[in-house]
Design an enzyme around this catalytic site. Structure first.
Site, PDB file in Angstrom:
ATOM      1  N   ARG A 238       0.823  -1.213   0.000  1.00  0.00           N
ATOM      2  CA  ARG A 238       0.000   0.000   0.000  1.00  0.00           C
ATOM      3  C   ARG A 238       0.859   1.265   0.000  1.00  0.00           C
ATOM      4  O   ARG A 238       0.311   2.368  -0.016  1.00  0.00           O
ATOM      5  CB  ARG A 238      -0.896   0.018   1.233  1.00  0.00           C
ATOM      6  CG  ARG A 238      -2.341  -0.444   0.971  1.00  0.00           C
ATOM      7  CD  ARG A 238      -3.037  -0.469   2.312  1.00  0.00           C
ATOM      8  NE  ARG A 238      -4.456  -0.333   2.266  1.00  0.00           N
ATOM      9  CZ  ARG A 238      -5.309  -1.352   2.387  1.00  0.00           C
ATOM     10  NH1 ARG A 238      -4.872  -2.592   2.452  1.00  0.00           N
ATOM     11  NH2 ARG A 238      -6.605  -1.122   2.418  1.00  0.00           N
TER      12      ARG A 238
ATOM     13  N   ARG B  78     -21.511  -2.843   2.242  1.00  0.00           N
ATOM     14  CA  ARG B  78     -20.676  -3.768   3.016  1.00  0.00           C
ATOM     15  C   ARG B  78     -20.815  -3.478   4.519  1.00  0.00           C
ATOM     16  O   ARG B  78     -20.845  -4.393   5.335  1.00  0.00           O
ATOM     17  CB  ARG B  78     -19.216  -3.622   2.590  1.00  0.00           C
ATOM     18  CG  ARG B  78     -18.290  -4.570   3.329  1.00  0.00           C
ATOM     19  CD  ARG B  78     -16.899  -4.582   2.730  1.00  0.00           C
ATOM     20  NE  ARG B  78     -16.178  -3.356   3.015  1.00  0.00           N
ATOM     21  CZ  ARG B  78     -15.014  -3.029   2.462  1.00  0.00           C
ATOM     22  NH1 ARG B  78     -14.479  -3.813   1.564  1.00  0.00           N
ATOM     23  NH2 ARG B  78     -14.408  -1.910   2.779  1.00  0.00           N
TER      24      ARG B  78
ATOM     25  N   ARG C 113     -18.195  -3.798   9.545  1.00  0.00           N
ATOM     26  CA  ARG C 113     -16.782  -3.512   9.797  1.00  0.00           C
ATOM     27  C   ARG C 113     -16.618  -2.186  10.520  1.00  0.00           C
ATOM     28  O   ARG C 113     -17.243  -1.188  10.163  1.00  0.00           O
ATOM     29  CB  ARG C 113     -16.023  -3.445   8.462  1.00  0.00           C
ATOM     30  CG  ARG C 113     -15.311  -4.725   8.137  1.00  0.00           C
ATOM     31  CD  ARG C 113     -14.643  -4.668   6.798  1.00  0.00           C
ATOM     32  NE  ARG C 113     -13.620  -3.628   6.687  1.00  0.00           N
ATOM     33  CZ  ARG C 113     -12.735  -3.581   5.710  1.00  0.00           C
ATOM     34  NH1 ARG C 113     -12.738  -4.519   4.776  1.00  0.00           N
ATOM     35  NH2 ARG C 113     -11.849  -2.617   5.647  1.00  0.00           N
TER      36      ARG C 113
HETATM   37  P1  AMP Z   1      -8.459  -3.686   3.898  1.00  0.00           P
HETATM   38  O1  AMP Z   1      -9.289  -4.810   4.406  1.00  0.00           O
HETATM   39  O2  AMP Z   1      -7.437  -4.111   2.874  1.00  0.00           O
HETATM   40  O3  AMP Z   1      -9.282  -2.519   3.422  1.00  0.00           O
HETATM   41  O4  AMP Z   1      -7.604  -3.153   5.143  1.00  0.00           O
HETATM   42  C1  AMP Z   1      -8.226  -2.648   6.310  1.00  0.00           C
HETATM   43  C2  AMP Z   1      -7.257  -1.775   7.089  1.00  0.00           C
HETATM   44  O5  AMP Z   1      -6.114  -2.555   7.492  1.00  0.00           O
HETATM   45  C3  AMP Z   1      -6.670  -0.609   6.319  1.00  0.00           C
HETATM   46  O6  AMP Z   1      -7.520   0.527   6.323  1.00  0.00           O
HETATM   47  C4  AMP Z   1      -5.377  -0.358   7.091  1.00  0.00           C
HETATM   48  O7  AMP Z   1      -5.633   0.288   8.320  1.00  0.00           O
HETATM   49  C5  AMP Z   1      -4.929  -1.774   7.415  1.00  0.00           C
HETATM   50  N1  AMP Z   1      -4.069  -2.346   6.347  1.00  0.00           N
HETATM   51  C6  AMP Z   1      -4.326  -3.419   5.550  1.00  0.00           C
HETATM   52  N2  AMP Z   1      -3.318  -3.645   4.707  1.00  0.00           N
HETATM   53  C7  AMP Z   1      -2.382  -2.702   4.964  1.00  0.00           C
HETATM   54  C8  AMP Z   1      -1.104  -2.393   4.421  1.00  0.00           C
HETATM   55  N3  AMP Z   1      -0.580  -3.097   3.399  1.00  0.00           N
HETATM   56  N4  AMP Z   1      -0.418  -1.329   4.956  1.00  0.00           N
HETATM   57  C9  AMP Z   1      -0.920  -0.618   5.979  1.00  0.00           C
HETATM   58  N5  AMP Z   1      -2.123  -0.837   6.527  1.00  0.00           N
HETATM   59  C10 AMP Z   1      -2.858  -1.879   6.035  1.00  0.00           C
END
Ligand code: AMP
Length: 188
Positions: free
Chosen positions: A85, A124, A130
């Site tokens: 990310r 969602r 969530r």
């Molecule tokens: P997601 O389910 O991919 O939308 O991730 C949910 C949350 O997890 C994000 O908003 C971040 O706070 C954290 N997160 C997930 N993947 C990453 C990553 N590669 N780098 C930093 N934070 C992450």
């Protein structure tokens, strides 16, 4: 075999990466799912990550790199969803893949217009509840995506591995587009 799924929150990365992983018969690795599991289990990582996640901010790179290094160890391939990310994470991923002798097959970027992103996240939120799907947090996550993650589009385009896919339509239509854009999974 390693593919990265890239796109803003609500683009459908989780759904599409899961289906694509089943299609190729490789594990689906979602860093968001791994973090949510860690938060629920109350692990050290979960405790450190929770406040960042709840606010819609990124978890610090060093924590993410430890998590991904551990998760990739011993694997022969995976579909990465939500990682990298940041460009720091992308550079580190390249090093890790080198170390374990894996190549990056390509990146699938899902393109979805902002009003559709917001609508998808709202539905969602209703279905999954969530903690980070509230209006304010979603706004922040979209901003963070634009600032920190969107630069990876040019980063991977520059490496000739970016596959742009229209992320609007039914789940099946989008999956078909992904499969036809990237071929059977071998070439990008
Ligand atoms: P997601 O389910 O991919 O939308 O991730 C949910 C949350 O997890 C994000 O908003 C971040 O706070 C954290 N997160 C997930 N993947 C990453 C990553 N590669 N780098 C930093 N934070 C992450």
């Amino acid at each position: 075999m390693v593919w990265i799924f890239l796109g803003p929150p609500g683009a459908g990365k989780g759904t599409q990466a899961t289906l694509f992983a089943e299609h190729l018969g490789v594990p689906h690795v979602s860093t968001g799912d791994l973090l949510r599991t860690a938060v629920k289990a109350g692990t050290e990582l979960g405790k450190k990550a929770q406040s960042f996640m709840d606010a819609g901010n990124l978890v610090p790179d060093d924590l993410m790199l430890d998590l991904v290094r551990e998760t990739l160890a011993g694997r022969t391939g995976c579909i990465l969803d939500g990682f990298p990310r940041t460009t720091v994470q992308a550079d580190a991923l390249a090093g890790m893949l080198d170390e374990i002798g894996l190549g990056l097959d390509g990146v699938v970027r899902l393109n979805v217009a902002e009003p559709m992103l917001v609508a998808r996240i709202a539905s969602r939120a209703e279905a999954e509840g969530r903690a980070d799907d509230t209006v304010e947090t979603v706004r922040n996550r979209l901003r963070v995506y634009g600032e920190k993650t969107a630069p990876l589009v040019d980063y991977y385009r520059g490496q000739g591995v970016l596959n742009d896919v229209d992320g609007e339509g039914t789940i099946e239509e989008i999956q078909d587009r992904i499969r036809s854009t990237v071929g059977s999974g071998g070439d990008s």
